[in-house]
Design a protein around this motif. Structure first.
Motif, short mmCIF file in Angstrom:
data_model
loop_
_atom_site.label_atom_id
_atom_site.label_comp_id
_atom_site.label_asym_id
_atom_site.label_seq_id
_atom_site.Cartn_x
_atom_site.Cartn_y
_atom_site.Cartn_z
N UNK A 225 0.81 -1.22 0.00
CA UNK A 225 0.00 0.00 0.00
C UNK A 225 0.85 1.27 0.00
N UNK A 226 1.83 1.34 0.87
CA UNK A 226 2.62 2.57 0.97
C UNK A 226 3.42 2.82 -0.30
N UNK A 227 3.91 1.75 -0.91
CA UNK A 227 4.61 1.92 -2.18
C UNK A 227 3.65 2.39 -3.28
N UNK A 228 2.41 1.94 -3.22
CA UNK A 228 1.44 2.38 -4.23
C UNK A 228 1.12 3.86 -4.09
N UNK A 229 1.02 4.32 -2.86
CA UNK A 229 0.76 5.74 -2.65
C UNK A 229 1.91 6.57 -3.22
N UNK A 230 3.15 6.16 -2.94
CA UNK A 230 4.28 6.90 -3.48
C UNK A 230 4.38 6.72 -4.99
N UNK A 231 4.03 5.54 -5.49
CA UNK A 231 4.07 5.32 -6.94
C UNK A 231 3.12 6.26 -7.67
N UNK A 232 1.99 6.58 -7.04
CA UNK A 232 1.07 7.55 -7.65
C UNK A 232 1.76 8.91 -7.77
N UNK A 233 2.53 9.29 -6.76
CA UNK A 233 3.29 10.55 -6.83
C UNK A 233 4.34 10.49 -7.94
N UNK A 234 5.05 9.37 -8.04
CA UNK A 234 6.07 9.23 -9.07
C UNK A 234 5.44 9.22 -10.46
N UNK A 235 4.28 8.60 -10.59
CA UNK A 235 3.58 8.59 -11.87
C UNK A 235 3.19 10.02 -12.27
N UNK A 236 2.78 10.81 -11.30
CA UNK A 236 2.44 12.21 -11.59
C UNK A 236 3.66 12.96 -12.13
N UNK A 237 4.84 12.69 -11.58
CA UNK A 237 6.07 13.33 -12.08
C UNK A 237 6.29 12.97 -13.55
N UNK A 238 6.07 11.69 -13.88
CA UNK A 238 6.20 11.26 -15.27
C UNK A 238 5.23 12.02 -16.17
N UNK A 239 3.99 12.13 -15.71
CA UNK A 239 2.97 12.80 -16.52
C UNK A 239 3.30 14.27 -16.72
N UNK A 240 3.76 14.93 -15.67
CA UNK A 240 4.18 16.33 -15.83
C UNK A 240 5.31 16.42 -16.85
N UNK A 241 6.27 15.51 -16.73
CA UNK A 241 7.41 15.52 -17.64
C UNK A 241 7.02 15.29 -19.08
N UNK A 242 5.90 14.59 -19.29
CA UNK A 242 5.41 14.31 -20.64
C UNK A 242 4.39 15.34 -21.10
N UNK A 243 4.17 16.37 -20.27
CA UNK A 243 3.21 17.41 -20.62
C UNK A 243 1.77 17.00 -20.45
#
Length: 358
Positions: A225-243
């Motif tokens: 669970x805790x890794x999934x919460x952080x993974x959502x944050x990391x995924x957001x970074x990817x999305x920002x980086x991809x515009x």
């Protein structure tokens, strides 16, 4: 009193190994050092503290090396550290008390780990790690990179803090190369492997591949669970980086599927709206962060400032841009109560002294 073997794997650590072992002097009953191919004076330094010094042929597998070190331990409990870790001064007495009080019914001991520090040396990133394990219980590390031991048996939480005090930059591409090699070899990726592979990709700004790996991890029902919460944050970074701004916002909101909001997520949401000039929405999320307490017992990575200083100083900015300067000044004062030496807080003090108000 229980007896503990300190088991370490090292390579080219002459600068920090002595500091680490000095901090553990008198706390452990045996030291096992496994060298994985040093070309400096690491083995000489290690020899000053122990005769149990072994060579291990490095195979790009941290778990295999740590398990080899544990196999050489002769005491009832095994403890691991990295060469750039140190036992905090305050932690030494707490560690001794733990040794006296711990019974052999305990299988595993978790200790606080401080891995990031602010400009004044205060901990900024904290979490618990499995640190001491009963030798006879057969615990094994898993994962070629970001190795860990699954929690099981009787688990005890201690209070002695281990600090990660890195002195020099290592090979920042090493872990990424290992994961990429695993992929080329079609090796199985456990959920934890996917999570950390995704984080490595994000840190190297490989956003498209990172997005794919993190989404695969989030689809896996076995992920922690805790890794999934952080993974959502990391995924957001990817999305920002991809515009992909909308997708980034949705990734952050997806974290609420797994558990209650965390201060880190709320600050990310606040920043999303702040950056887009949507100050009322930003205020909402930063206020949520201020009202939360870090989930210290969860084992998650905790960014300490996301629960006090960061939302307070951000609320100051939001209210200033909304023209509500009394509230802005109030939140700046609150931020200063958390970090009175912050340049942002101090600059704001001067700003409010000179601010004309209708």
């Amino acid at each position: 009193m229980i007896e503990i073997s300190l088991c370490m794997i090292v390579k080219n650590e002459e600068e920090t190994l002595g500091r680490c072992l000095e901090s553990m002097e008198g706390l452990v009953d045996e030291i096992v050092i496994v060298d994985t191919g040093s070309s400096d004076r690491t083995r000489e330094v290690a020899g000053r503290y122990t005769e149990k010094l072994y060579h291990y042929v490095w195979r790009d597998d941290f778990s295999a090396a740590r398990n080899f070190a544990f196999d050489k331990a002769g005491k009832a409990y095994c403890m691991w550290l990295d060469a750039d870790d140190v036992m905090s001064l305050a932690g030494r007495e707490e560690f001794q008390n733990m040794k006296r009080e711990l019974t052999d019914s305990a299988d595993m001991v978790l200790l606080p780990y401080h891995t990031g520090f602010d400009e004044m040396g205060r901990p900024s990133i904290t979490y618990y790690r499995e640190r001491i394990m009963r030798n006879a219980a057969g615990f094994r590390f898993q994962g070629r990179v970001h190795e860990a031991v699954a929690l099981s048996g009787s688990v005890v939480k201690g209070t002695a803090v281990i600090e990660h005090r890195k002195e020099r930059k290592g090979d920042s591409f090493r872990n990424l190369r290992i994961y990429q090699d695993m992929e080329k070899r079609n090796e199985e990726f456990l959920p934890r492997d996917l999570y950390y592979y995704g984080r490595e990709l994000v840190s190297h700004r490989l956003y498209e591949k990172g997005r794919q790996v993190l989404q695969a991890f989030l689809r896996d029902r076995e992920g922690w669970k805790e890794n999934k919460i952080d993974a959502a944050r990391q995924l957001a970074v990817c999305c920002y980086g991809l515009g992909q701004e909308e997708e980034a916002l949705l990734a952050l909101l997806q974290s609420f599927v797994y558990d209650m909001p965390r201060g880190e997520i709320c600050c990310d949401l606040g920043r999303h709206f702040l950056d887009r000039g949507r100050y009322r929405e930003a205020v909402f999320w930063y206020e949520q962060a201020l009202g939360l307490k870090p989930e210290r017992d969860s084992g998650a990575f905790i960014q300490e400032e996301c629960y006090d200083f960061l939302p307070a100083i951000s609320l100051c900015v939001c209210y200033d841009r909304l023209g509500e300067w009394d509230k802005a000044e109030t939140y700046n004062s609150l931020a200063g109560s958390f970090r009175p030496d912050s340049p942002c807080y101090l600059q704001n003090l001067e700003y409010f002294k000179k601010l004309w108000r209708p």
